[in-house]
Design a protein around this motif. Structure first.
Motif, short mmCIF file in Angstrom:
data_model
loop_
_atom_site.label_atom_id
_atom_site.label_comp_id
_atom_site.label_asym_id
_atom_site.label_seq_id
_atom_site.Cartn_x
_atom_site.Cartn_y
_atom_site.Cartn_z
N LEU A 218 50.02 9.56 37.86
CA LEU A 218 51.07 8.89 37.09
C LEU A 218 51.94 8.01 38.00
O LEU A 218 52.25 6.86 37.68
N ALA A 219 52.34 8.59 39.15
CA ALA A 219 53.19 7.83 40.08
C ALA A 219 52.46 6.60 40.60
O ALA A 219 53.05 5.51 40.72
N SER A 220 51.17 6.75 40.89
CA SER A 220 50.39 5.61 41.38
C SER A 220 50.30 4.51 40.33
O SER A 220 50.32 3.31 40.67
N ALA A 221 50.22 4.89 39.07
CA ALA A 221 50.13 3.89 38.00
C ALA A 221 51.38 3.04 37.90
O ALA A 221 51.33 1.87 37.51
N GLU A 225 50.49 -2.22 40.02
CA GLU A 225 50.51 -3.66 39.78
C GLU A 225 51.95 -4.15 39.72
O GLU A 225 52.85 -3.42 39.28
N PRO A 226 52.19 -5.39 40.15
CA PRO A 226 53.57 -5.92 40.12
C PRO A 226 54.08 -6.02 38.69
O PRO A 226 53.31 -6.21 37.75
N PHE A 227 55.37 -5.89 38.54
CA PHE A 227 55.98 -6.07 37.22
C PHE A 227 56.13 -7.56 36.89
O PHE A 227 56.09 -7.94 35.73
N ASP A 228 56.36 -8.37 37.92
CA ASP A 228 56.47 -9.81 37.73
C ASP A 228 56.47 -10.46 39.11
O ASP A 228 56.40 -9.77 40.13
N GLU A 229 56.53 -11.76 39.14
CA GLU A 229 56.53 -12.51 40.40
C GLU A 229 57.90 -13.09 40.73
O GLU A 229 58.02 -13.94 41.60
N ILE A 279 57.10 0.91 31.25
CA ILE A 279 56.85 2.10 32.07
C ILE A 279 56.13 3.16 31.25
O ILE A 279 55.17 3.80 31.72
N ALA A 280 56.55 3.36 30.01
CA ALA A 280 55.88 4.33 29.14
C ALA A 280 54.43 3.92 28.89
O ALA A 280 53.53 4.78 28.85
N ARG A 281 54.19 2.63 28.74
CA ARG A 281 52.82 2.15 28.53
C ARG A 281 51.94 2.46 29.74
O ARG A 281 50.81 2.94 29.59
N ARG A 282 52.46 2.22 30.94
CA ARG A 282 51.70 2.50 32.15
C ARG A 282 51.41 4.00 32.29
O ARG A 282 50.31 4.40 32.68
#
Length: 394
Positions: A218-221, A225-229, A279-282
């Motif tokens: 879960l923590a790795s997820a 990937e970046p949230f944005d640039e 975050i919940a989706r990830r």
């Protein structure tokens, strides 16, 4: 009655007050003594909250007419840590080799000392300003920020106070005085993930359910990937795992519970609600993948707890305020300041709900460190910048 025009003397008086959060430590008493000769009306309200320490704050105003400029900051400081590790005692305000040492020297008693000196010099040179200057000073910035600036603003506004602009004296500069103004701040959101398993002996794993592999998935997820640039005005949003806890001192026991805390600093592509949804989706996706990876009959069960109150992202676009401060810095130092939204949160996040706000103060390289210190020359230079800003503003 002499005016407090010397920032070095002002700062020494403040540092000698051990105002470690949430203790007032005499700092507001010292500040009131500086402000009274300037004709300030000073009030020191105390705010309370169940489960939190009472906090004394200060609100002072010089003048009664508009325009109304607020200077905001805090006299509370973080603990000094091991005092034996300090070259000079943390609350002695000793000077050595052109530096003043002490807890709060840059964060942020130094900024307060300089603004008081600047206002005193303004009074000496020009008389009372054609408007008003107020001081909104809390003793709860380094603490939970529950009984400080937010309540002080509401208290003052309920009493009829209105502000046209605000300057926060936090240490914003990176390498040299004048190199950075903070015109906004990223938001902050904190949470904790918990996975519950079943405790057991490591030699009999089939009788237990180890929560750690699932928690790590879960923590790795969250950071995979970046949230944005980033955006035009803000750095990329970043999430950091700040702790992983199992509460298990034994090496031959599979723990029954594991949790991880995290914090994300986010830009203006997000707000707290959209970020919580992402975050919940990830986490849900990772929990489903863990079902297949670990051969579970159902997705990995987890709990997600949101901690504290989220801090919103904000950006100040007030051209008069930013231009006046930038011009004052460039005139005194020759440096053109960068307009930045980097760094952590500050009490400006509360002030922005009442008026445009920017932050500018000392170089922050030693804040919260052993041997926190400020160059005496920087105290004089910052005072001159604040004075020039007051002259331009009024």
């Amino acid at each position: 009655m002499s005016l407090p025009t010397d920032p070095v003397a002002n700062l020494a008086a403040l540092i000698r007050c051990p105002s470690v959060t949430p203790s007032e430590g005499g700092a507001l008493v010292a500040l009131e003594a500086m402000l009274k000769p300037l004709g300030a009306e000073v009030r020191r309200p105390v705010f309370s909250e169940p489960g939190e320490a009472d906090v004394e704050n200060l609100y002072a105003r010089v003048g009664t007419k508009p325009p109304h400029l607020m200077f905001a900051g805090h006299t509370d400081v973080v603990p000094p840590g091991d005092e034996d590790a300090w070259t000079h005692p943390p609350f002695a305000a000793q000077i050595a080799d052109g530096w003043m040492f002490g807890r709060g020297a840059v964060d942020m008693k130094g900024g307060i000392a300089c603004f008081v000196a600047a206002l005193a010099r303004y009074a000496e040179q020009h008389g009372a300003p054609e408007g008003s200057v107020s001081f909104l000073i809390t003793g709860d910035e380094e603490g939970p920020a529950v009984n400080g600036t937010e309540k002080l603003l509401a208290w003052a506004a309920a009493a009829g106070e209105r502000w046209d602009a605000a300057l926060v004296g936090e240490p914003t500069c990176i390498e040299a005085l004048g190199d950075m103004i903070k015109t906004g701040r990223r938001g902050s959101l904190s949470g904790r993930i918990t996975v519950t398993g079943r405790q057991g002996h490591v030699a009999y794993p089939h009788r237990a359910d180890n929560p750690i592999p699932g928690l790590l998935a879960l923590a790795s997820a969250l950071i995979a990937e970046p949230f944005d640039e980033g955006t035009a005005s803000f750095q990329p949003s970043n999430l950091e795992i700040t702790s992983i806890d199992v509460g298990n001192p034994a090496v031959n026991v599979i723990p029954g519970r594991a949790s991880a805390a995290f914090n994300i600093r986010f830009n203006d592509r997000w707000n707290a609600e959209t970020l919580k949804a992402e975050i919940a989706r990830r986490l849900d996706r990772a929990a489903d993948e863990a079902r297949r990876r670990f051969g579970r009959a159902a997705p990995l069960a987890y709990e997600l707890e949101w901690r504290e109150r989220p801090s919103p992202v904000f950006l100040t676009r007030d051209e008069k305020l930013i231009s006046a401060l930038s011009a004052s810095i460039e005139e005194v130092t020759g440096r053109k300041p960068e307009l930045s939204t980097s760094g952590g949160t500050s009490d400006a996040r509360f002030i922005k709900n009442y008026c445009p706000v920017v932050e500018f103060g000392l170089v922050g390289q030693t804040m919260h460190m052993v041997d926190e210190r400020v160059a005496l020359g920087d105290l004089e230079t910052l005072t001159r910048i604040y004075l020039r800003f007051l002259e331009d503003w009024f």
